[in-house]
Scaffold this motif. Structure first.
Motif, PDB file in Angstrom:
ATOM      1  N   PRO A  59     -39.625  47.544  16.513  1.00 48.31           N
ATOM      2  CA  PRO A  59     -38.253  47.934  16.153  1.00 48.31           C
ATOM      3  C   PRO A  59     -38.132  49.421  15.807  1.00 48.31           C
ATOM      4  N   GLY A  60     -39.132  49.984  15.158  1.00 46.67           N
ATOM      5  CA  GLY A  60     -39.088  51.411  14.835  1.00 46.67           C
ATOM      6  C   GLY A  60     -39.054  52.274  16.081  1.00 46.67           C
ATOM      7  N   ASP A  61     -39.802  51.873  17.123  1.00 44.90           N
ATOM      8  CA  ASP A  61     -39.783  52.621  18.385  1.00 44.90           C
ATOM      9  C   ASP A  61     -38.417  52.513  19.061  1.00 44.90           C
ATOM     10  N   VAL A  62     -37.814  51.337  18.980  1.00 50.48           N
ATOM     11  CA  VAL A  62     -36.500  51.151  19.599  1.00 50.48           C
ATOM     12  C   VAL A  62     -35.476  52.071  18.925  1.00 50.48           C
ATOM     13  N   VAL A  63     -35.485  52.123  17.595  1.00 49.33           N
ATOM     14  CA  VAL A  63     -34.549  52.992  16.870  1.00 49.33           C
ATOM     15  C   VAL A  63     -34.845  54.460  17.185  1.00 49.33           C
ATOM     16  N   LEU A  64     -36.123  54.832  17.159  1.00 48.52           N
ATOM     17  CA  LEU A  64     -36.511  56.217  17.455  1.00 48.52           C
ATOM     18  C   LEU A  64     -36.046  56.626  18.846  1.00 48.52           C
ATOM     19  N   LEU A  65     -36.299  55.773  19.846  1.00 52.86           N
ATOM     20  CA  LEU A  65     -35.895  56.097  21.216  1.00 52.86           C
ATOM     21  C   LEU A  65     -34.384  56.082  21.373  1.00 52.86           C
ATOM     22  N   ALA A  66     -33.688  55.218  20.631  1.00 54.12           N
ATOM     23  CA  ALA A  66     -32.224  55.173  20.720  1.00 54.12           C
ATOM     24  C   ALA A  66     -31.613  56.490  20.253  1.00 54.12           C
ATOM     25  N   VAL A  67     -32.068  56.984  19.105  1.00 52.92           N
ATOM     26  CA  VAL A  67     -31.517  58.235  18.584  1.00 52.92           C
ATOM     27  C   VAL A  67     -31.952  59.406  19.474  1.00 52.92           C
ATOM     28  N   ALA A  68     -33.200  59.400  19.915  1.00 53.61           N
ATOM     29  CA  ALA A  68     -33.687  60.471  20.791  1.00 53.61           C
ATOM     30  C   ALA A  68     -32.942  60.458  22.131  1.00 53.61           C
ATOM     31  N   THR A 135     -38.856  55.478  27.631  1.00 58.09           N
ATOM     32  CA  THR A 135     -39.536  54.184  27.581  1.00 58.09           C
ATOM     33  C   THR A 135     -40.817  54.220  28.406  1.00 58.09           C
ATOM     34  N   GLY A 136     -40.747  54.819  29.584  1.00 53.00           N
ATOM     35  CA  GLY A 136     -41.962  54.991  30.386  1.00 53.00           C
ATOM     36  C   GLY A 136     -42.975  55.856  29.657  1.00 53.00           C
ATOM     37  N   GLY A 137     -42.493  56.905  29.003  1.00 52.95           N
ATOM     38  CA  GLY A 137     -43.371  57.771  28.226  1.00 52.95           C
ATOM     39  C   GLY A 137     -44.028  57.037  27.067  1.00 52.95           C
ATOM     40  N   LEU A 138     -43.306  56.105  26.480  1.00 49.72           N
ATOM     41  CA  LEU A 138     -43.858  55.329  25.370  1.00 49.72           C
ATOM     42  C   LEU A 138     -45.051  54.489  25.816  1.00 49.72           C
ATOM     43  N   VAL A 139     -45.040  54.053  27.063  1.00 50.57           N
ATOM     44  CA  VAL A 139     -46.163  53.280  27.605  1.00 50.57           C
ATOM     45  C   VAL A 139     -47.279  54.211  28.077  1.00 50.57           C
ATOM     46  N   LEU A 140     -46.912  55.289  28.785  1.00 53.40           N
ATOM     47  CA  LEU A 140     -47.908  56.161  29.397  1.00 53.40           C
ATOM     48  C   LEU A 140     -48.520  57.180  28.434  1.00 53.40           C
ATOM     49  N   ALA A 141     -47.727  57.705  27.531  1.00 56.03           N
ATOM     50  CA  ALA A 141     -48.195  58.716  26.584  1.00 56.03           C
ATOM     51  C   ALA A 141     -47.491  58.477  25.246  1.00 56.03           C
ATOM     52  N   PRO A 142     -47.853  57.402  24.548  1.00 59.99           N
ATOM     53  CA  PRO A 142     -47.091  57.013  23.356  1.00 59.99           C
ATOM     54  C   PRO A 142     -47.075  58.051  22.244  1.00 59.99           C
ATOM     55  N   ARG A 143     -48.192  58.699  21.979  1.00 60.35           N
ATOM     56  CA  ARG A 143     -48.210  59.671  20.878  1.00 60.35           C
ATOM     57  C   ARG A 143     -47.309  60.860  21.170  1.00 60.35           C
ATOM     58  N   LEU A 144     -47.417  61.405  22.372  1.00 59.94           N
ATOM     59  CA  LEU A 144     -46.583  62.540  22.754  1.00 59.94           C
ATOM     60  C   LEU A 144     -45.100  62.146  22.784  1.00 59.94           C
ATOM     61  N   THR A 145     -44.801  60.976  23.338  1.00 59.99           N
ATOM     62  CA  THR A 145     -43.411  60.519  23.420  1.00 59.99           C
ATOM     63  C   THR A 145     -42.822  60.329  22.028  1.00 59.99           C
ATOM     64  N   ARG A 146     -43.596  59.729  21.130  1.00 56.42           N
ATOM     65  CA  ARG A 146     -43.095  59.562  19.758  1.00 56.42           C
ATOM     66  C   ARG A 146     -42.869  60.911  19.088  1.00 56.42           C
ATOM     67  N   LEU A 147     -43.748  61.880  19.347  1.00 53.25           N
ATOM     68  CA  LEU A 147     -43.589  63.211  18.771  1.00 53.25           C
ATOM     69  C   LEU A 147     -42.305  63.880  19.271  1.00 53.25           C
ATOM     70  N   VAL A 148     -42.093  63.848  20.582  1.00 56.33           N
ATOM     71  CA  VAL A 148     -40.883  64.435  21.173  1.00 56.33           C
ATOM     72  C   VAL A 148     -39.643  63.685  20.665  1.00 56.33           C
ATOM     73  N   ALA A 149     -39.715  62.360  20.633  1.00 60.04           N
ATOM     74  CA  ALA A 149     -38.581  61.562  20.161  1.00 60.04           C
ATOM     75  C   ALA A 149     -38.295  61.843  18.689  1.00 60.04           C
ATOM     76  N   THR A 150     -39.340  62.073  17.913  1.00 60.83           N
ATOM     77  CA  THR A 150     -39.148  62.407  16.498  1.00 60.83           C
ATOM     78  C   THR A 150     -38.408  63.736  16.355  1.00 60.83           C
TER      79      THR A 150
END
Length: 180
Positions: A59-68, A135-150
């Motif tokens: 759920p945290g990833d969904v919220v993070l990606l939604a706002v990003a 979403t693709g980035g979250l699967v392929l490069a989760p740490r980088l995607t979360r950083l950019v989304a943050t």
């Protein structure tokens, strides 16, 4: 069916769909095909790399990606600084506040150019593409995607704080003017 017969059917379909307005159906088909190709490429890359696809995203990833997704879609489609990306497909109309601009889709040229102009100037339309990429980035490069989304989420939160501050400042100034 002959090539000219197919063209006649497409022309009749276009006229039946929007008899009083130009709708670039061919451009929309090209955009849909491109989106399908991008999505298929991401899926193939996930499969080729053997990355596990989560059964259920956190759920945290969904919220993070939604706002990003919201922020990146607005940056790409409305921000004044990103207008050079849209310029081949849109025409500047006017500023719309908070560093954003309103643009009109260029009607001359190809149906594909028109459809791309609509896509690039509409944050709601662009959000589908952005969310797919994140979403693709979250699967392929989760740490980088979360950083950019943050970072994008922090900018979105900052936007709301800036707007709240401006409203509070206007209210305070309005209160002082009323006292005079």
């Amino acid at each position: 069916m002959t090539d000219s017969g197919l063209k006649q059917k497409v022309t009749r379909l276009r006229q039946a769909y929007a008899p009083h307005e130009h709708r670039p159906l061919g451009g929309y088909l090209a955009a849909m095909g491109t989106y399908a190709g991008v999505t298929a490429s991401i899926a193939a890359l996930v499969r080729a790399t053997g990355r596990p696809v989560p059964e259920r995203p956190a759920p945290g990833d969904v919220v993070l990606l939604a706002v990003a997704t919201h922020k990146l879609s607005r940056l790409l489609s409305k921000d004044a600084v990103t207008s050079p990306l849209r310029a081949p497909f849109t025409r500047y109309d006017r500023p719309s506040g908070s560093g954003e601009v309103m643009e009109q889709v260029r009607d001359q040229g190809s149906a594909t150019r028109h459809a791309i102009g609509e896509l690039l100037s509409c944050p709601f339309c662009l959000a589908v593409w952005v969310a797919t990429g994140l979403t693709g980035g979250l699967v392929l490069a989760p740490r980088l995607t979360r950083l950019v989304a943050t970072a994008l989420t922090a900018v979105a939160a900052s936007d709301f704080l800036q707007m709240g501050y401006a409203l509070a400042q206007q209210a305070a100034e309005g209160g002082r003017h009323a006292e005079k």
